[in-house]
Design an enzyme around this catalytic site. Structure first.
Site, PDB file in Angstrom:
ATOM      1  N   LEU A  41     -79.777  -9.355  10.100  1.00 17.51           N
ATOM      2  CA  LEU A  41     -81.214  -9.287  10.361  1.00 17.51           C
ATOM      3  C   LEU A  41     -81.359  -9.474  11.858  1.00 17.51           C
ATOM      4  CD1 LEU A  41     -83.127 -11.480   7.715  1.00 17.51           C
ATOM      5  CD2 LEU A  41     -83.494  -9.067   8.192  1.00 17.51           C
ATOM      6  N   ASP A  42     -82.184  -8.673  12.500  1.00 16.06           N
ATOM      7  CA  ASP A  42     -82.397  -8.819  13.937  1.00 16.06           C
ATOM      8  C   ASP A  42     -82.935 -10.207  14.245  1.00 16.06           C
ATOM      9  OD1 ASP A  42     -81.718  -6.106  14.437  1.00 16.06           O
ATOM     10  OD2 ASP A  42     -83.722  -5.535  13.755  1.00 16.06           O
ATOM     11  N   HIS A  43     -82.752 -10.646  15.485  1.00 18.01           N
ATOM     12  CA  HIS A  43     -83.214 -11.993  15.849  1.00 18.01           C
ATOM     13  C   HIS A  43     -84.723 -12.130  15.672  1.00 18.01           C
ATOM     14  CE1 HIS A  43     -84.545 -10.290  19.660  1.00 18.01           C
ATOM     15  NE2 HIS A  43     -85.141 -11.427  19.912  1.00 18.01           N
ATOM     16  N   ASP A  44     -85.477 -11.013  15.772  1.00 14.80           N
ATOM     17  CA  ASP A  44     -86.932 -11.081  15.627  1.00 14.80           C
ATOM     18  C   ASP A  44     -87.412 -10.754  14.214  1.00 14.80           C
ATOM     19  OD1 ASP A  44     -86.197  -8.430  15.944  1.00 14.80           O
ATOM     20  OD2 ASP A  44     -87.792  -7.941  17.345  1.00 14.80           O
ATOM     21  N   SER A  45     -86.466 -10.692  13.265  1.00 14.92           N
ATOM     22  CA  SER A  45     -86.811 -10.522  11.858  1.00 14.92           C
ATOM     23  C   SER A  45     -86.502 -11.824  11.125  1.00 14.92           C
ATOM     24  CB  SER A  45     -86.021  -9.368  11.243  1.00 14.92           C
ATOM     25  OG  SER A  45     -86.358  -8.153  11.875  1.00 14.92           O
TER      26      SER A  45
END
Length: 179
Positions: A41-45
């Site tokens: 998961l992306d850091h902003d997800s």
């Protein structure tokens, strides 16, 4: 072993970070030793991240040939129109080729935990929530799909991978699952 972890916003899906200053990683959450993420998961997800110590299980969970559905709640900027939702359902053209068809529908705002930092709010720009289910997992795919149809993503929370659900797991918390 299979672990469900509710990844908070801003946390990297790895156990170390060599950047300066270092960013938060999975190492700060007391996870069992010798597990690693099955997918990313992306850091902003935010939301469900599965971790395992079983390479074959990780492969079954992440390989696109197994078509494990991944369910996301997505806050988008704008008012979704039927044609935009239909485009997501047909599959959209991205720079790395067309996506598989997705399931996409508008949903009421879900009862999620507050995000830190909060999502920006603008009085003059409406936002809405979508449930999007995909069966592939390209880099930043859901964000790129919503942007391609004119609905930029403001917040992205994965709530399920296959039969595994996030449920009531609080951000930063984890639990063991049946593999």
């Amino acid at each position: 072993m299979l672990i469900a972890f509710n990844k908070p916003y801003g946390v990297l899906c790895q156990f170390t970070d060599r950047s300066t200053p270092p960013r938060p990683t999975l190492a700060g959450f007391g996870l069992p030793p010798d597990v690693y993420p099955a997918g990313r998961l992306d850091h902003d997800s935010e939301g469900l991240l599965l971790l395992t110590d079983d390479g074959a299980l990780a492969h079954r969970l992440t390989d696109p040939r197994h078509k494990q559905p991944k369910t996301y709640l997505v806050q988008v900027e704008g008012e979704p129109q039927p044609a935009q939702l239909e485009a997501l359902r047909r599959g959209v053209e991205l720079t790395d080729g067309p996506t598989r068809p997705a399931q996409a529908r508008r949903v009421d705002a879900p009862p999620l935990w507050p995000r830190d930092p909060p999502v920006r709010f603008r009085k003059t720009v409406p936002d809405a929530w979508l449930e999007i289910i995909i069966t592939e997992g390209r880099n930043r795919q859901v964000r790129r799909m919503t942007a391609a149809v004119g609905l930029p993503t403001l917040r992205l929370v994965r709530v399920a991978i296959g039969a595994h659900r996030l449920g009531e797991l609080a951000p930063g918390a984890w639990r063991r699952l049946d593999a």
